[in-house]
Design a protein around this motif. Structure first.
Motif, PDB file in Angstrom:
ATOM      1  N   ASP A   4     -33.982  18.858  10.411  1.00  0.00           N
ATOM      2  CA  ASP A   4     -33.315  17.771  11.131  1.00  0.00           C
ATOM      3  C   ASP A   4     -34.162  16.507  11.104  1.00  0.00           C
ATOM      4  O   ASP A   4     -33.647  15.401  10.925  1.00  0.00           O
ATOM      5  N   LYS A   7     -33.963  14.966   7.595  1.00  0.00           N
ATOM      6  CA  LYS A   7     -32.686  14.271   7.402  1.00  0.00           C
ATOM      7  C   LYS A   7     -32.679  12.935   8.135  1.00  0.00           C
ATOM      8  O   LYS A   7     -32.177  11.930   7.619  1.00  0.00           O
ATOM      9  N   GLU A   8     -33.239  12.932   9.327  1.00  0.00           N
ATOM     10  CA  GLU A   8     -33.288  11.699  10.107  1.00  0.00           C
ATOM     11  C   GLU A   8     -34.139  10.632   9.413  1.00  0.00           C
ATOM     12  O   GLU A   8     -33.762   9.455   9.350  1.00  0.00           O
ATOM     13  N   LYS A  10     -34.882  10.432   6.183  1.00  0.00           N
ATOM     14  CA  LYS A  10     -34.185   9.979   4.965  1.00  0.00           C
ATOM     15  C   LYS A  10     -33.120   8.941   5.303  1.00  0.00           C
ATOM     16  O   LYS A  10     -32.978   7.926   4.619  1.00  0.00           O
ATOM     17  N   LYS A  11     -32.387   9.212   6.367  1.00  0.00           N
ATOM     18  CA  LYS A  11     -31.343   8.280   6.798  1.00  0.00           C
ATOM     19  C   LYS A  11     -31.949   6.970   7.272  1.00  0.00           C
ATOM     20  O   LYS A  11     -31.435   5.885   6.965  1.00  0.00           O
ATOM     21  N   THR A  17     -32.873  12.099  -1.914  1.00  0.00           N
ATOM     22  CA  THR A  17     -33.855  13.176  -2.043  1.00  0.00           C
ATOM     23  C   THR A  17     -34.795  12.902  -3.211  1.00  0.00           C
ATOM     24  O   THR A  17     -36.008  13.141  -3.126  1.00  0.00           O
ATOM     25  N   LEU A  35     -34.163  21.048   3.475  1.00  0.00           N
ATOM     26  CA  LEU A  35     -32.956  20.418   4.007  1.00  0.00           C
ATOM     27  C   LEU A  35     -31.835  21.426   4.250  1.00  0.00           C
ATOM     28  O   LEU A  35     -31.074  21.297   5.219  1.00  0.00           O
TER      29      LEU A  35
END
Length: 247
Positions: A4, A7-8, A10-11, A17, A35
């Motif tokens: 999590d 992902k946060e 990366k956002k 990726t 991921l």
């Protein structure tokens, strides 16, 4: 949980990726396994590489969200302990190099993390004996022994009892842990890290509940970070790893 966090981040940086792999040196396949949950507890060197990439990008973007949180420090005035003690008792602030930083009220998860630190360390210290004293916030730490800095770490261990006065800890504790909050991320990970290093804190932990990790700095490693996952038993280096904390 680390997935999590990944992902946060990366956002946040709008990275693919492949771009994350390029910046960190971690293979794309390894990142994908994290991921999709196949790898729940990444290797330390993997997390260190990913964290280095994120940290470099934050510095490049001058990611200083906390500027607005030290309203008093935005003027040219240099604040002292006199100003610090003049704040109302229900207003939590820290004084760092003459600047005042407002502090958020702790969340329940924040307090649970602190309670874990207190309980596990207190049991070990009681069995071991000696002079070390674990203390949880709120407790004032006059870190530089001057009029311009007074911090409130979330958790400390101080082994020189002469530093512990009725009013505050006068000087650097041996061990400090800070629990990250959205408003304290810059302060804990940058400003206070440098202050603790210079003041003589031997070991410093940054507990990132949301990211599922604990970033540990130790004087014997030239304060280069070691990163542990949320499920790890984390060694306290001032006790040569005999004391291990599990969150």
């Amino acid at each position: 949980m680390y997935a999590d966090y990944l992902k946060e981040m990366k956002k946040k940086f709008k990275w693919t990726t492949e771009e994350l792999a390029s910046r960190s040196g971690v293979p794309t396949g390894t990142i994908n396994k994290i991921l999709n949950g196949e790898t729940q507890s990444p290797r330390y060197d993997t997390m260190n590489a990913l964290e280095a990439a994120f940290r470099e990008e934050q510095e490049r973007a001058d990611f200083v969200r906390e500027v607005s949180s030290y309203q008093c420090g935005m003027d040219d005035k240099v604040y002292t302990l006199g100003d610090y003690y003049a704040f109302p008792k229900d207003v939590r602030v820290e004084l760092i190099d003459g600047k005042v930083f407002y502090m958020d009220a702790p969340t329940t998860t924040h307090q649970m993390a602190v309670t874990n630190l207190v309980a596990q360390s207190a049991i070990y210290i009681q069995k071991k004996g000696g002079n070390c004293v674990p203390l949880a916030s709120p407790v004032d730490v006059q870190l530089d022994c001057d009029e311009y800095t007074m911090v409130q770490p979330d958790f400390t261990i101080t082994c020189d009892r002469e530093k512990i006065t009725e009013k505050c800890i006068y000087g650097a504790p041996d061990f400090v842990a800070e629990i990250l909050s959205p408003s304290s991320r810059k302060r804990d990970g940058d400003i206070k890290l440098r202050k603790y290093m210079v003041a003589g804190v031997r070991e410093y932990w940054i507990v990132d509940i949301k990211g599922g990790r604990v970033i540990c700095y130790y004087e014997g490693d030239d304060f280069l970070p070691s990163i542990y996952g949320w499920e790890d038993e984390i060694p306290v280096r001032i006790y040569d790893g005999e004391l291990k904390i599990h969150f």
